[in-house]
Scaffold this active site. Structure first.
Site, mmCIF file in Angstrom:
data_model
loop_
_atom_site.group_PDB
_atom_site.id
_atom_site.type_symbol
_atom_site.label_atom_id
_atom_site.label_comp_id
_atom_site.label_asym_id
_atom_site.label_seq_id
_atom_site.Cartn_x
_atom_site.Cartn_y
_atom_site.Cartn_z
ATOM 1 N N ASP A 101 0.799 -1.074 0.014
ATOM 2 C CA ASP A 101 -0.019 -0.062 -0.155
ATOM 3 C C ASP A 101 0.799 1.284 0.150
ATOM 4 O OD1 ASP A 101 -2.245 -1.569 -0.090
ATOM 5 O OD2 ASP A 101 -2.543 -1.343 2.232
HETATM 6 N N1 URA Z 1 -1.304 -5.935 3.844
HETATM 7 C C1 URA Z 1 -1.750 -4.725 3.766
HETATM 8 O O1 URA Z 1 -2.743 -4.405 4.405
HETATM 9 N N2 URA Z 1 -1.265 -3.798 2.984
HETATM 10 C C2 URA Z 1 0.057 -3.955 2.439
HETATM 11 O O2 URA Z 1 0.600 -3.087 1.948
HETATM 12 C C3 URA Z 1 0.495 -5.400 2.521
HETATM 13 C C4 URA Z 1 -0.208 -6.159 3.179
#
Ligand code: URA
Length: 237
Positions: A101
């Site tokens: 993310d």
């Molecule tokens: N899980 C998440 O919620 N975000 C990420 O970036 C990776 C795994």
């Protein structure tokens, strides 16, 4: 001699399935002749071109990046935000292996080896990913344990995770929890914590398979060694 689609996929050009489609669509040439039969065999000594590109010209590259916060994991962002590719100097067209993310930091692989990417992302290969989540509360161990059994996110149960509470800071009212998963669903870790009533304030991926962030600072990267690439290949079926 090997099947043409395997040679193309092993070169990292694309997946084996995509290679089959390219062959069937007349986009592959073997020693100057268009090939449309899937059973065709060749070797690396042959001159193979795919969509006009010679397979030999393609150099495979494997990067381990410490993704900082505030960067998108795409090759292009319509909002004009900085992408992980802006951090890497290369002549090759690289793609991220999976996704972190915008606000998640940590280990991200990038490569132009489509074959390895497919292996690493295929759910059946169960590649472990280790994350550390910061929660702005004192977590209850029994609740965290629920993640080990699997929780429902978007109506589907997650595979069992491995969790460990790393730190409980009573003064600042925060907790650090390490969680190991092998699935790669969208926002999976945040959603798993949300399923047990916690909001993830910060998330960092510390490990991907046997790889970690040792020696790297956020925004920096290194090339994988040949040994590491071979080891990654050995993890996939
Ligand atoms: N899980 C998440 O919620 N975000 C990420 O970036 C990776 C795994």
């Amino acid at each position: 001699m090997e099947r043409l689609q395997k040679i193309i996929a092993d070169s990292g050009y694309c997946s084996r399935r995509k290679a089959e489609t390219l062959i069937l669509n007349g986009k592959v040439m073997l020693n100057g002749k268009t090939v449309t039969k899937l059973g065709t065999k060749a070797s690396l000594k042959d001159v193979i071109t795919v969509e006009g590109n010679s397979l030999k010209d393609k150099k495979l590259e494997y990067i381990l990046l410490y993704k900082p916060r505030g960067i998108v994991t795409t090759t292009h962002d319509e909002k004009g935000r900085k992408t992980v590719l802006d951090l890497i100097e290369t002549k090759n067209r690289l793609y991220p292996v999976g996704r972190l993310d915008y606000d998640t930091t940590g280990l991200l692989l990038l490569t132009n080896d489509g074959n390895l990417t497919n292996k690493l992302l295929h759910p059946s290969n169960k590649i472990n990913k280790v994350y550390v989540a910061k929660i702005n509360e004192i977590v209850v161990p029994a609740k965290i344990k629920l993640l080990d059994k699997g929780v429902y996110i978007d109506g589907i149960k997650t595979a069992p995770a491995k969790t460990k509470i790393l730190k409980i800071d009573k003064k600042n009212h925060t907790s650090l929890v390490k969680i190991t998963i092998h699935e790669g669903r969208n926002h999976q870790v945040k959603k798993m914590f949300a399923a047990i009533g916690y909001t993830v304030a910060k998330l960092k991926r510390e490990e991907f398979a046997f790889l970690n962030l040792d020696g790297l600072m956020p925004g920096k990267y290194r090339k994988l060694t040949i040994k590491e690439v071979k080891k990654l290949y050995s993890l996939g079926k």
